[in-house]
Design an enzyme around this catalytic site. Structure first.
Site, PDB file in Angstrom:
ATOM      1  N   ARG A 121     -11.190   4.344   1.224  1.00 15.07           N
ATOM      2  CA  ARG A 121     -11.256   5.712   0.701  1.00 15.07           C
ATOM      3  C   ARG A 121     -12.224   5.735  -0.471  1.00 15.07           C
ATOM      4  O   ARG A 121     -13.407   5.883  -0.300  1.00 15.07           O
ATOM      5  CB  ARG A 121      -9.850   6.183   0.283  1.00 15.07           C
ATOM      6  N   LYS A 126      10.269  -3.950  -2.380  1.00 14.20           N
ATOM      7  CA  LYS A 126      11.446  -3.148  -2.725  1.00 14.20           C
ATOM      8  C   LYS A 126      11.207  -1.648  -2.566  1.00 14.20           C
ATOM      9  O   LYS A 126      12.103  -0.896  -2.289  1.00 14.20           O
ATOM     10  CB  LYS A 126      11.855  -3.457  -4.159  1.00 14.20           C
ATOM     11  N   SER A 167       0.080   7.073   1.612  1.00 15.69           N
ATOM     12  CA  SER A 167       1.523   7.222   1.847  1.00 15.69           C
ATOM     13  C   SER A 167       2.222   7.577   0.536  1.00 15.69           C
ATOM     14  O   SER A 167       3.146   8.391   0.518  1.00 15.69           O
ATOM     15  CB  SER A 167       2.108   5.922   2.405  1.00 15.69           C
ATOM     16  N   HIS A 175      -4.249   7.205   8.389  1.00 18.65           N
ATOM     17  CA  HIS A 175      -4.055   5.994   9.217  1.00 18.65           C
ATOM     18  C   HIS A 175      -4.416   6.290  10.673  1.00 18.65           C
ATOM     19  O   HIS A 175      -5.093   5.507  11.334  1.00 18.65           O
ATOM     20  CB  HIS A 175      -2.576   5.560   9.202  1.00 18.65           C
TER      21      HIS A 175
HETATM   22  P1  ADP Z   1      -1.495  -1.759   2.722  1.00 11.63           P
HETATM   23  O1  ADP Z   1      -0.195  -1.995   2.017  1.00 11.63           O
HETATM   24  O2  ADP Z   1      -1.935  -2.911   3.566  1.00 11.63           O
HETATM   25  O3  ADP Z   1      -2.600  -1.242   1.857  1.00 11.63           O
HETATM   26  P2  ADP Z   1      -1.396   0.906   3.881  1.00 11.63           P
HETATM   27  O4  ADP Z   1      -0.476   1.411   4.943  1.00 11.63           O
HETATM   28  O5  ADP Z   1      -1.331   1.572   2.560  1.00 11.63           O
HETATM   29  O6  ADP Z   1      -1.112  -0.630   3.800  1.00 11.63           O
HETATM   30  O7  ADP Z   1      -2.901   1.005   4.381  1.00 11.63           O
HETATM   31  C1  ADP Z   1      -3.342   0.326   5.536  1.00 11.63           C
HETATM   32  C2  ADP Z   1      -4.841   0.490   5.653  1.00 11.63           C
HETATM   33  O8  ADP Z   1      -5.142   1.867   5.892  1.00 11.63           O
HETATM   34  C3  ADP Z   1      -5.636   0.117   4.396  1.00 11.63           C
HETATM   35  O9  ADP Z   1      -6.850  -0.480   4.805  1.00 11.63           O
HETATM   36  C4  ADP Z   1      -5.906   1.436   3.734  1.00 11.63           C
HETATM   37  O10 ADP Z   1      -7.074   1.402   2.938  1.00 11.63           O
HETATM   38  C5  ADP Z   1      -6.098   2.328   4.962  1.00 11.63           C
HETATM   39  N1  ADP Z   1      -5.849   3.728   4.660  1.00 11.63           N
HETATM   40  C6  ADP Z   1      -4.731   4.276   4.162  1.00 11.63           C
HETATM   41  N2  ADP Z   1      -4.884   5.620   4.010  1.00 11.63           N
HETATM   42  C7  ADP Z   1      -6.145   5.914   4.433  1.00 11.63           C
HETATM   43  C8  ADP Z   1      -6.938   7.121   4.505  1.00 11.63           C
HETATM   44  N3  ADP Z   1      -6.462   8.283   4.078  1.00 11.63           N
HETATM   45  N4  ADP Z   1      -8.201   7.029   4.992  1.00 11.63           N
HETATM   46  C9  ADP Z   1      -8.693   5.828   5.375  1.00 11.63           C
HETATM   47  N5  ADP Z   1      -8.011   4.660   5.319  1.00 11.63           N
HETATM   48  C10 ADP Z   1      -6.764   4.694   4.853  1.00 11.63           C
END
Ligand code: ADP
Length: 165
Positions: free
Chosen positions: A93, A44, A131, A20
């Site tokens: 990704r 949840k 995450s 992120h």
């Molecule tokens: P959401 O529930 O909206 O998917 P996330 O926190 O999982 O929320 O992800 C937010 C954004 O960050 C998404 O566009 C996701 O693809 C991107 N993202 C998460 N991890 C990575 C990573 N390792 N590399 C690039 N983008 C990422």
């Protein structure tokens, strides 16, 4: 005067990762202002409250002057509209992200044609990072040192392992 280029980077950020943070840093170079939007959604399986996620994101972005962190309820396009953003940033990704992300981007465009979704490809070292993967590592008592900032690892440990010990 030209219009300020404002972008929203929306997400859950439930366990802020270096993936992120990498997207935030790179996107901050592309826009005048980047607003990281923590989605307030009733889910949840989330570990952290909005306040906790906000604190972690603020800590991680403290040194980047054109980034601010907000939370929002409802549709991302409506939030973008409220803050004058014309771009939505998402990270990609693997191919598995693509299917979901393209659907979301097309849906968002259908709802608001003024707003463009901009995809940033992950940096190769974070291609496997999510995450939920970090939560798995912590649950199995592994080290997440290379995956998340130390304060996130500490907070995840506290939440996830409290009932295990
Ligand atoms: P959401 O529930 O909206 O998917 P996330 O926190 O999982 O929320 O992800 C937010 C954004 O960050 C998404 O566009 C996701 O693809 C991107 N993202 C998460 N991890 C990575 C990573 N390792 N590399 C690039 N983008 C990422």
């Amino acid at each position: 005067m030209t219009q300020k280029r404002i972008a929203v980077y929306p997400g859950s950020f439930d366990g802020l990762t270096f993936g992120h943070i990498d997207i935030i840093k790179r996107a901050s170079l592309l826009f005048d202002e980047l607003v990281v939007g923590i989605a307030r959604r009733p889910q949840k399986d989330l570990c952290f409250t909005v306040k906790e996620r906000m604190e972690m994101l603020k800590k991680a972005t403290a040194g980047i002057s054109n980034v601010r962190v907000c939370d929002f309820k409802g549709l991302t396009v409506d939030f973008a509209h409220r803050i004058g953003a014309r771009f939505i940033v998402r990270g990609l990704r693997a191919i598995s992200d693509f299917e979901y992300e393209i659907q979301l981007a097309l849906l968002n465009r259908e709802m608001d044609r003024q707003i463009e979704t901009v995809f940033l490809a992950t940096s190769t070292e974070y291609i496997f990072l999510s995450s939920s993967a970090v939560k798995d590592v912590i649950l199995h008592e592994g080290s997440a040192k290379k995956l998340v900032p130390d304060y996130v690892e500490k907070a995840l440990r506290k939440k996830l392992l409290k009932n295990k010990r």
